[in-house]
Design an enzyme around this catalytic site. Structure first.
Site, PDB file in Angstrom:
ATOM      1  N   LYS A   1       0.608  -0.958   0.227  1.00  0.00           N
ATOM      2  CA  LYS A   1       0.075   0.142  -0.176  1.00  0.00           C
ATOM      3  C   LYS A   1       0.990   1.647  -0.085  1.00  0.00           C
ATOM      4  O   LYS A   1       2.252   1.139   1.088  1.00  0.00           O
ATOM      5  CB  LYS A   1      -1.135  -0.188   1.440  1.00  0.00           C
TER       6      LYS A   1
HETATM    7  C1  5RP Z   1      -2.443   4.222   8.083  1.00  0.00           C
HETATM    8  C2  5RP Z   1      -3.249   2.954   7.336  1.00  0.00           C
HETATM    9  C3  5RP Z   1      -4.350   3.592   6.827  1.00  0.00           C
HETATM   10  O1  5RP Z   1      -4.342   2.127   7.050  1.00  0.00           O
HETATM   11  C4  5RP Z   1      -3.919   4.098   5.715  1.00  0.00           C
HETATM   12  O2  5RP Z   1      -3.705   5.710   6.133  1.00  0.00           O
HETATM   13  C5  5RP Z   1      -5.047   4.439   4.737  1.00  0.00           C
HETATM   14  O3  5RP Z   1      -6.558   5.142   5.577  1.00  0.00           O
HETATM   15  P1  5RP Z   1      -6.827   7.013   4.444  1.00  0.00           P
HETATM   16  O4  5RP Z   1      -7.308   6.863   3.654  1.00  0.00           O
HETATM   17  O5  5RP Z   1      -7.029   7.656   4.974  1.00  0.00           O
HETATM   18  O6  5RP Z   1      -4.973   7.743   4.218  1.00  0.00           O
HETATM   19  O7  5RP Z   1      -2.724   2.321   7.520  1.00  0.00           O
HETATM   20  O8  5RP Z   1      -0.981   3.965   8.497  1.00  0.00           O
END
Ligand code: 5RP
Length: 257
Positions: free
Chosen positions: A172
């Site tokens: 991610k």
């Molecule tokens: C924090 C995370 C969150 O899941 C990630 O930031 C995704 O959420 P958003 O779309 O609100 O940024 O991993 O470390």
């Protein structure tokens, strides 16, 4: 990749489109009762039907998600510091046994490239992958951003590539200019985090660009659950990710709620 690993991963990244709309609701693990997730059950219940997967901690799964809710779980298994401390000071907090007991389809942890504890968090990822491979459990590496680091293709590309080199099964990261370069350098699927809440049209445009540049979908939180129409927004994001809708077409879906 063995059968169990493929089977679990296909519960998250849908074979029909090769994409996923993960709903990230793990923010409380370091932010506490953040805006939109104070009552996590209330926020998430209407969204579950439209999410391909929830990214969530074990405590919130146990207390706020019904066991018969038909939604795969990707379990956040790292933590330690709060927003008051050094965020990169994370360790693995949840065992593989627990992930299996909760019938998780994946586990996720953060690596902090360019931050104080980058080496430890990258080692955490390596150790988590070693264990996950034994049970056929996909690992999501979350490329968290060191406070000093620019969110650009060079830095995010570095973080995503390191995650893939350590054996993460999917990664991610944030959207950035030249996002396609991040995708090019990372041989495993990348899902886009949404980041801070921005206007819905901007979030949909960002999603459209990310998917066009090779993202395998999103793991989005605040831009869905902090929207004035969270159900409309997640439906709109789904249309972009799974059906190739434009941001303008998706905005119509959002507007209907
Ligand atoms: C924090 C995370 C969150 O899941 C990630 O930031 C995704 O959420 P958003 O779309 O609100 O940024 O991993 O470390």
């Amino acid at each position: 990749m063995d059968y169990g690993m493929k089977n679990r991963l296909s519960r998250i990244i849908k074979p029909r489109s090769g994409k996923t709309v993960m709903l990230a609701v793990d923010h409380g693990y370091f932010q506490g009762p953040t805006t939109g997730l104070r009552d996590l059950r209330k926020t998430v219940t209407p969204l579950v039907l439209h999410a391909d997967c929830l990214f969530i901690t074990r405590g919130m799964v146990r207390n706020c998600i019904d066991p018969d809710a038909d939604v795969p779980i990707c379990l956040r298994v790292s933590g330690g510091p709060s927003i008051l401390g050094e965020l990169s000071n994370e360790d693995i907090t949840t065992s593989m046994e627990e992930a299996l007991r909760l019938n998780a389809s994946g586990v996720g942890l953060s690596i902090f490239v360019g931050a104080d504890n980058e080496d430890r968090t990258i080692s955490n990822l390596g150790r988590l992958v070693n264990e996950a491979e034994r049970y056929g459990m996909p690992v999501l590496a979350v490329t968290a951003v060191g406070r000093e680091m620019a969110r650009d293709a060079r830095y995010l590309g570095l973080a995503c590539r390191i995650a893939a080199e350590m054996g993460a099964h999917f990664v991610k990261t944030y959207y950035c200019e030249d996002f396609y370069k991040v995708v090019e350098g990372c041989p495993v699927p990348i899902v886009m985090a949404g980041g801070k809440k921005i206007p819905e049209m901007d979030a949909l445009k960002m999603t459209e660009k990310a998917v066009k540049e090779g993202a395998s979908g999103v793991d989005m939180g605040r831009n869905i659950f902090q929207s004035d129409k969270p159900v409309g927004m997640i439906k709109a994001v789904r249309a972009v990710v799974h059906d190739g809708a434009s941001a303008e077409e998706a905005f119509e879906i959002y507007s209907k709620g």
